[in-house]
Design a protein around this motif. Structure first.
Motif, PDB file in Angstrom:
ATOM      1  N   GLN A 116       0.680  -1.157   0.122  1.00 17.11           N
ATOM      2  CA  GLN A 116       0.016   0.031   0.079  1.00 17.11           C
ATOM      3  C   GLN A 116       0.834   1.142  -0.006  1.00 17.11           C
ATOM      4  OE1 GLN A 116      -2.494  -0.130   3.406  1.00 17.11           O
ATOM      5  NE2 GLN A 116      -3.335  -2.280   2.814  1.00 17.11           N
ATOM      6  N   SER A 117       0.331   2.377  -0.706  1.00 17.11           N
ATOM      7  CA  SER A 117       1.104   3.646  -0.522  1.00 17.11           C
ATOM      8  C   SER A 117       0.834   4.069   0.966  1.00 17.11           C
ATOM      9  CB  SER A 117       0.478   4.683  -1.508  1.00 17.11           C
ATOM     10  OG  SER A 117      -0.886   4.697  -1.583  1.00 17.11           O
ATOM     11  N   GLN A 118       1.820   4.879   1.432  1.00 17.09           N
ATOM     12  CA  GLN A 118       1.910   5.352   2.407  1.00 17.09           C
ATOM     13  C   GLN A 118       1.550   6.945   2.601  1.00 17.09           C
ATOM     14  OE1 GLN A 118       5.720   4.286   4.141  1.00 17.09           O
ATOM     15  NE2 GLN A 118       4.936   2.317   5.009  1.00 17.09           N
ATOM     16  N   LEU A 119       1.090   7.372   3.968  1.00 16.49           N
ATOM     17  CA  LEU A 119       1.081   8.883   3.962  1.00 16.49           C
ATOM     18  C   LEU A 119       2.528   9.474   4.459  1.00 16.49           C
ATOM     19  CD1 LEU A 119      -2.349   9.641   5.751  1.00 16.49           C
ATOM     20  CD2 LEU A 119      -1.641  10.021   3.532  1.00 16.49           C
ATOM     21  N   GLY A 120       2.634  10.558   4.054  1.00 16.87           N
ATOM     22  CA  GLY A 120       3.859  11.257   4.382  1.00 16.87           C
ATOM     23  C   GLY A 120       3.456  12.763   4.967  1.00 16.87           C
TER      24      GLY A 120
END
Length: 174
Positions: A116-120
């Protein structure tokens, strides 16, 4: 089996993204003139009130441990702004198909994203001397952000982030 352990170790190391910080400062500034600080009264960090309190608490502790004092008549002010963003996925698996015969060849390949893509979160710390130089030091940090993390984990993340940010303050003369 040996390769499985190697792959697991590689995934573990790459999944823990570090805190990255970029520093900039006015090179003519005499940082020894600064002993007291405060925050702008209209500070709008872009974070929740609870996260703002956690960040300011970590920053106050770190600044005071470095010999700076929170004051109503400060030598400089601190402004903090943050933004959240979707981090780009760098993990892909390539699947290819090819063939050929004679002097003719061809092929197809597809990159499939994994995970999954992550929040930054990017947080900018601006140190401003309103009497002399204006902005004289800036740090911009970038790190992973987990919106569902427990309060203890958030606090620990802010402490680590502030310590990493203040590694560059005051800058060392080379």
């Amino acid at each position: 089996m040996k390769y499985l352990y190697l792959i697991m170790a590689l995934v573990l190391v790459t999944s823990c993204a570090p805190i990255r910080v970029n520093y900039d400062y006015e090179k003519t500034t005499n940082f020894k003139n600064y002993q007291t600080y405060n925050y702008y009264s209209n500070l709008s960090t872009g974070m929740s009130d609870l996260d703002t309190k956690r960040l300011l608490s970590a920053l106050n502790d770190a600044m005071q441990s470095r010999g700076y004092t929170l004051s109503e008549t400060p030598d400089f002010f601190i402004d903090i702004k943050s933004t959240e963003f979707q981090q780009q996925r760098n993990n892909n698996v390539g699947v290819g198909l090819g063939g050929g015969g004679g002097n003719v060849g061809g092929g197809i390949s597809i990159g499939l994203p994994i995970g999954q893509s992550q929040l930054g979160r990017e947080i900018s710390f601006d140190f401003v001397d309103e009497n002399k130089n204006g902005l004289f030091w800036q740090a911009i940090s970038e790190s992973n952000y987990k919106p569902n993390a427990s309060p203890e984990k958030r606090e620990a993340q802010f402490v680590a982030l502030v310590n990493k940010v203040l590694e560059g303050f005051p800058p060392e003369k080379k």
